[in-house]
Design a protein around this motif. Structure first.
Motif, PDB file in Angstrom:
ATOM      1  N   LEU A 650      -5.909   3.918 -10.084  1.00  7.83           N
ATOM      2  CA  LEU A 650      -6.163   4.283  -8.691  1.00  7.83           C
ATOM      3  C   LEU A 650      -6.324   3.041  -7.823  1.00  7.83           C
ATOM      4  CD1 LEU A 650      -6.707   6.498  -6.599  1.00  7.83           C
ATOM      5  CD2 LEU A 650      -9.124   6.429  -7.279  1.00  7.83           C
ATOM      6  N   CYS A 651      -7.092   2.076  -8.295  1.00  9.17           N
ATOM      7  CA  CYS A 651      -7.287   0.836  -7.532  1.00  9.17           C
ATOM      8  C   CYS A 651      -5.959   0.118  -7.315  1.00  9.17           C
ATOM      9  CB  CYS A 651      -8.262  -0.077  -8.270  1.00  9.17           C
ATOM     10  SG  CYS A 651      -9.953   0.529  -8.339  1.00  9.17           S
ATOM     11  N   ILE A 652      -5.179  -0.016  -8.376  1.00 10.95           N
ATOM     12  CA  ILE A 652      -3.902  -0.732  -8.271  1.00 10.95           C
ATOM     13  C   ILE A 652      -2.950   0.008  -7.347  1.00 10.95           C
ATOM     14  CG2 ILE A 652      -1.880  -1.437  -9.589  1.00 10.95           C
ATOM     15  CD1 ILE A 652      -3.769  -1.850 -11.992  1.00 10.95           C
ATOM     16  N   THR A 653      -2.915   1.342  -7.451  1.00 11.21           N
ATOM     17  CA  THR A 653      -1.995   2.133  -6.624  1.00 11.21           C
ATOM     18  C   THR A 653      -2.332   1.986  -5.148  1.00 11.21           C
ATOM     19  OG1 THR A 653      -1.749   3.719  -8.436  1.00 11.21           O
ATOM     20  CG2 THR A 653      -1.066   4.430  -6.230  1.00 11.21           C
ATOM     21  N   ILE A 654      -3.638   2.047  -4.824  1.00 15.11           N
ATOM     22  CA  ILE A 654      -4.033   1.928  -3.416  1.00 15.11           C
ATOM     23  C   ILE A 654      -3.715   0.539  -2.885  1.00 15.11           C
ATOM     24  CG2 ILE A 654      -6.029   1.883  -1.875  1.00 15.11           C
ATOM     25  CD1 ILE A 654      -7.222   4.136  -3.454  1.00 15.11           C
ATOM     26  N   LEU A 655      -3.970  -0.494  -3.672  1.00 11.85           N
ATOM     27  CA  LEU A 655      -3.684  -1.852  -3.220  1.00 11.85           C
ATOM     28  C   LEU A 655      -2.188  -2.063  -3.030  1.00 11.85           C
ATOM     29  CD1 LEU A 655      -6.181  -3.988  -5.344  1.00 11.85           C
ATOM     30  CD2 LEU A 655      -6.290  -3.495  -2.897  1.00 11.85           C
ATOM     31  N   LEU A 656      -1.393  -1.541  -3.926  1.00 11.74           N
ATOM     32  CA  LEU A 656       0.061  -1.661  -3.764  1.00 11.74           C
ATOM     33  C   LEU A 656       0.532  -0.941  -2.511  1.00 11.74           C
ATOM     34  CD1 LEU A 656       1.258  -1.171  -7.463  1.00 11.74           C
ATOM     35  CD2 LEU A 656       1.478  -3.252  -6.096  1.00 11.74           C
ATOM     36  N   GLY A 657      -0.082   0.187  -2.221  1.00 16.14           N
ATOM     37  CA  GLY A 657       0.300   0.904  -1.012  1.00 16.14           C
ATOM     38  C   GLY A 657      -0.117   0.178   0.255  1.00 16.14           C
ATOM     39  N   LEU A 658      -1.275  -0.474   0.232  1.00 14.21           N
ATOM     40  CA  LEU A 658      -1.753  -1.183   1.418  1.00 14.21           C
ATOM     41  C   LEU A 658      -0.942  -2.435   1.722  1.00 14.21           C
ATOM     42  CD1 LEU A 658      -5.645  -0.885   1.046  1.00 14.21           C
ATOM     43  CD2 LEU A 658      -4.144   0.339   2.625  1.00 14.21           C
ATOM     44  N   THR A 659      -0.173  -2.932   0.767  1.00 11.61           N
ATOM     45  CA  THR A 659       0.684  -4.086   1.056  1.00 11.61           C
ATOM     46  C   THR A 659       1.806  -3.729   2.026  1.00 11.61           C
ATOM     47  OG1 THR A 659       2.084  -3.629  -0.874  1.00 11.61           O
ATOM     48  CG2 THR A 659       0.227  -5.141  -1.167  1.00 11.61           C
TER      49      THR A 659
END
Length: 981
Positions: A650-659
């Motif tokens: 979840l953390c990685i997915t959200i960070l990838l999306g915020l890029t």
């Protein structure tokens, strides 16, 4: 203010100027007042009429001149000049030379004395208009030191009018103030005969009387006013507004007129202070600090008259607005004064022969503390009290307490504690701001650490409506008592580090606990919840808490659980500003728990369950998203690996999306967080995560925001750092096309701004190091490899910052470590060695030279250095650099001189260890007779420090050769020397 269009303004101004030319003189004051309303903020738009108004014989020039006998005409003309100087935002300032004409008239008006037939109140309005016009003039741009604008003359006038009509003050100011470390000597006017004897009432009440006081207020303040009491003793400054009505100097038969006059005199003083504030903002601080002693005291004046400074006004002026104005000026002077005050010191024994400037400045700092504490205790106006606290915060933030004797902060700390529960919300906010300055300045300070370990005071800090410290002086030392608990007999021992920090408990209660009752009208509508403290107080308490955790985390270790719960609660609130400050506290909390043995997994599981994810997805508040990304990047690798797999994803997915966010700050924070995660051992072997992160970084490298590109380059450098440490299985699974795109993007980024380039070249070095034979054998990699190497070579030779060139040298050395690289045979090899040889001999920065020498010693075999000529050129460059290693342009480089010689000796010995017999003649011929002894001395010294025994020659010739080259005794020693970095 109604805005007129150009045509209407032109018609009306023309009408007024014609009226002034043709109508009777008795109408001119009213016409000038109408004209002043028209030109208010429109000076630059009246350019067609400026010659008629401000020319050599202009209307305003004639009417505003001090020689004008009609005071009403003069006053109206000066008022019109002031409005001409005003400029509203978005419009240009009044153009030269008319701006200078206005300033000259205003300055002469302030310098001219009061005509004998003019009423005091009328003259006060004239002075007020002149001071207001000077303020507008100063707001029109930076101060220019020209012949017609003397700063010392203006400051002398402003200091005079700062004390205009102040009861109990009568002094004669000098015409000019000069920059000097000591106050200027000023005279005290002789006492008037009719005021030389005290009245019976004065003897009874001991009211402060100044010999020679002028009730009109025209004989004004200097730095050496004589303040005496009827008993002949020089009294301490006591605020006149704190006296009883029976002691007031206002009790006279003409009380109404005197009260009105003193009101106008106070307005003049207030205008002078506002003008001084404009001076502080438009004049460079380094110039203004030359006049420091004229406005800031350096001694209490024991045994002599107290100096007249800004603090004299803060302590003695009866008008709260004037007192607040003096404190605003002092705050502006103190803001950004850290470099100036850094020279203050009084820890050493005092000198008898002379007083150094550092001691004088230290005395001034101590006097500032003393006077501001007096003002804090005596002040009754909430607005002025707020300014006192803000001024103290600026002072605390800039004073070098580690260079002063301890004891300055303890009295201040004890005095401000009750104000946290003051009845006015602005006072409470300012007191918390001051606490934040105390716990953040040069933390950790031993004096503050001891104060933080003192017991809290529930009675003092939880009683609403308290406004003066006198009401709390008897109970602030009482031990802490939590709600619903009785205070334990042995609890709260002073200096007990095991107990909870009282300030942490206070901040937590201000953020989370409901308030008992409204404190003042200013509280209305200021709280995010009906029962909680007003929002400004809660936010300021969170900021104090962040400073406390950052500077004194050893004192909050016992309250880590409470701190984590507070951060989680803030993230769950609806108010975005509370969430934002909560993430900042959480970020610092993560740093604290990284130093302590606590259950990090449980904490992060609770935070990431909902509140942090909600903050990350709050697109309406990008600042909150940015802070949440920064907090998420603070998680430690061990704690992240212990999180459930779904939470990690979840953390990685959200960070990838915020890029891919549209906000540059959010995108930069997300890319940086991914750059941190890529270094986690549990993630860097995950090919899919590395590939997704690489694609996100490459997209960010093409962003139009330089900040995003800089963060992306940093993350790309981290990602490539992991590539050269992964196993063979990862190398086989990693996409060749992605690697090629990374190589091309890093090459392109190496031509960007320096902040991007510094990490782009680092990534290039790692990528070339990572290339495997399967990559080098593909034609598609041939041209990108050559472009990458040429980009590194150009950066080494270029004119970039030293940090960028250092990284480029490091990157070349890193690339040389790839044994599959055709180093020595490729076309770019000669250029690479030439660039490093150029830097090692000519770069003025020794750290860059050291790194270039290290790169030249990386190749492990002779064939990687190219032909004999290339090998000899590298040797000659290193030898020349060693010979001239003690020559430097900047003396600051001397500290790196020994390291440079050591690295050069290591590189030369490495070249000797790999050279072939046919290389030796070229090496020996490259050295002159003068350079051989120098090099021999450096090499022998280097080897002796390494404990290496040198081989002696058999005969004369062999001995010379052996001495020249200083070859280590055996291969093992030689091999170990070649590995030094």
């Amino acid at each position: 203010m109604t805005t007129l269009d150009e045509h209407a303004l032109d018609v009306l101004v023309s009408y007024c100027t014609r009226a002034l030319r043709t109508c009777s003189s008795w109408t001119h004051p009213e016409v000038l007042l109408a004209l002043s309303s028209l030109v208010y903020g429109n000076g630059s738009r009246c350019h067609r009429h400026l010659p008629e108004l401000l020319g050599l014989s202009g209307i305003l020039v004639n009417y505003g001149d001090p020689s004008q006998p009609d005071i009403e005409l003069r006053r109206s003309a000066v008022h019109c000049l002031a409005n001409l100087c005003l400029s509203v935002p978005g419009q240009p300032y009044l153009e030269e030379p008319y701006k200078g004409v206005c300033y000259g008239i205003l300055l002469r008006t302030l310098q001219s004395p009061k005509p004998p037939d003019v009423e005091d109140i009328v003259f006060c309005t004239l002075l007020q208009s002149a001071l207001k016009g000077t303020q507008y003039f100063l707001n029109g741009g930076k101060w220019k030191a020209v012949s017609t604008q003397d700063l010392g003359t203006l400051l002398a006038l402003l200091k005079r009018f700062m004390f205009y009509g102040l009861p109990g003050i009568s002094v004669e100011m000098p015409q000019v103030l000069y920059p000097a470390p000591l106050p200027q000597y000023e005279t005290i006017p002789a006492a008037k005969p009719e005021l030389s004897q005290d009245s019976a009432a004065q003897k009874k009440t001991k009211t402060l009387i100044i010999p020679g006081v002028d009730q009109s207020g025209w004989s004004l303040g200097s730095q050496s006013a004589s303040v005496t009491s009827p008993s002949g003793v020089t009294p301490q400054l006591y605020p006149s507004w704190k006296k009883g009505s029976s002691d007031s100097e206002f009790s006279d038969p003409e009380g109404g007129m005197q009260t009105k006059l003193r009101l106008y005199q106070a307005r003049v003083r207030q205008s002078a202070l506002q003008c001084f504030l404009a001076v502080v903002k438009c004049v460079e601080k380094r110039i203004l600090y030359g006049y420091w002693s004229s406005f800031v005291p350096d001694a209490p004046g024991i045994g002599g008259p107290p100096p007249l400074t800004l603090l004299t006004i803060a302590l003695k002026d009866p008008s709260p607005k004037v007192r607040a104005g003096s404190l605003q000026v002092l705050s502006a002077l103190l803001e950004g004064s850290r470099q100036f005050l850094s020279t203050a010191e009084d820890t050493s024994a005092p000198r008898q022969a002379f007083t150094p400037f550092s001691a004088t400045l230290a005395a001034s700092v101590r006097e500032l503390h003393r006077c501001l504490l007096l003002a804090l205790v005596a002040e009754s106006s909430c607005q002025t009290l707020t300014q006192v606290l803000k001024c103290l915060a600026h002072l605390v933030s800039n004073v070098p307490y580690n260079r002063l004797r301890p004891g300055l902060l303890s009295p201040l700390w004890k005095q401000i504690r009750p104000y946290v529960r003051h009845r006015d919300v602005n006072v409470r906010v300012s007191s918390l701001t001051l606490f934040g300055a105390l716990v953040s300045t040069q933390a950790p300070l031993p004096e503050i650490q001891l104060l933080l370990q003192q017991p809290g005071s529930t009675s003092a800090l939880s009683t609403p409506g308290i406004s003066t410290p006198q009401e709390l002086s008897h109970n602030w030392r009482l031990p802490t008592r939590r709600d619903g608990e009785a205070s334990s007999p042995g609890g709260g021992v002073e200096g007990d580090p095991e107990g909870p920090c009282w300030m942490l408990q206070l901040c937590v209660s201000l953020v989370t606990q409901p308030r008992e009752e409204p404190y003042s009208d200013s509280d209305a509508g200021g709280s995010s919840g009906a029962s909680l403290e007003p929002l400004p107080i809660r936010l300021e308490a969170l900021q104090v808490l962040a400073h406390l955790v950052k500077g004194y985390f050893s004192l909050v270790q016992t309250s880590l659980l409470e701190l984590g719960q507070l951060s989680t609660r803030c993230l769950k609130e609806q108010e975005p500003s509370v969430q934002l400050h909560g993430t900042k506290v959480l970020d610092l909390y993560v740093f604290v728990i990284s130093l302590c043995q606590v259950k990090k997994q449980m904490f992060w599981s609770e935070v990431l369950a909902a509140p942090m994810i909600s903050a990350l997805q709050n697109e309406q508040h990008p600042t909150l998203q940015t802070s949440a990304c920064d907090t998420l990047s603070s998680i430690l690798p061990q704690a992240f690996s212990q999180l459930p797999n779904k939470t990690q994803v979840l953390c990685i997915t959200i960070l990838l999306g915020l890029t891919y966010s549209e906000n540059a700050l959010v995108k930069a924070a997300a890319v940086r967080a991914l750059g941190v995660y890529i270094l986690f051992p549990c993630l860097r072997e995950d090919v899919m995560f590395v590939a997704d992160t690489a694609n996100a970084i490459l997209t960010a490298l093409d962003d139009r925001s330089p900040n995003v590109r800089a963060k992306a380059a940093w993350s790309l450098g981290n990602l490539t750092d992991t590539l050269i440490s992964v196993g063979l299985e990862f190398q086989e699974e990693f996409s060749d096309m992605l690697l090629l795109n990374m190589l091309r993007s890093a090459t392109k980024a190496s031509g960007d701004k320096d902040r991007v380039k510094s990490n782009a070249v680092r990534a290039l070095g790692n990528l070339v190091h990572f290339l495997q034979p399967v990559h080098l054998g593909k034609p598609v990699f041939e041209q990108p490899l050559q472009e990458a190497m040429r980009a590194l070579i150009d950066t080494v030779r270029g004119e970039a910052t030293m940090k960028v060139r250092w990284n480029a040298c490091y990157a070349l050395g890193n690339a040389f470590r790839n044994h599959n690289l055709p180093l020595g045979s490729a076309d770019w090899s000669k250029e690479a060695y030439s660039a490093l040889s150029y830097v090692v001999t000519s770069c003025k920065n020794f750290k860059v030279r050291i790194k270039s020498a290290a790169a030249l010693s990386v190749p492990s075999t002779r064939d990687r250095y190219g032909d004999a000529q290339q090998f000899a050129q590298v040797w000659q460059a290193l030898a020349q650099a060693l010979e001239h290693s003690e020559e430097m342009e900047d003396f600051l480089e001397y500290r790196y001189c020994a390291s440079l010689r050591s690295q050069l000796c290591h590189a030369l010995l490495h070249l000797l260890s790999v050279c072939q017999p046919n290389d030796l003649p070229a090496l020996r011929s490259s050295l002159s007779d003068q350079s051989r002894p120098v090099l021999q001395g450096f090499l022998v010294h280097y080897l002796s420090n390494k404990g290496v025994t040198l081989v002696a020659g058999v005969d004369g010739a062999a001995g010379d050769e052996a001495g020249d080259h200083a070859v280590p005794e055996d291969e093992e020693t030689n091999s170990s020397a070649s590995r030094m970095a």
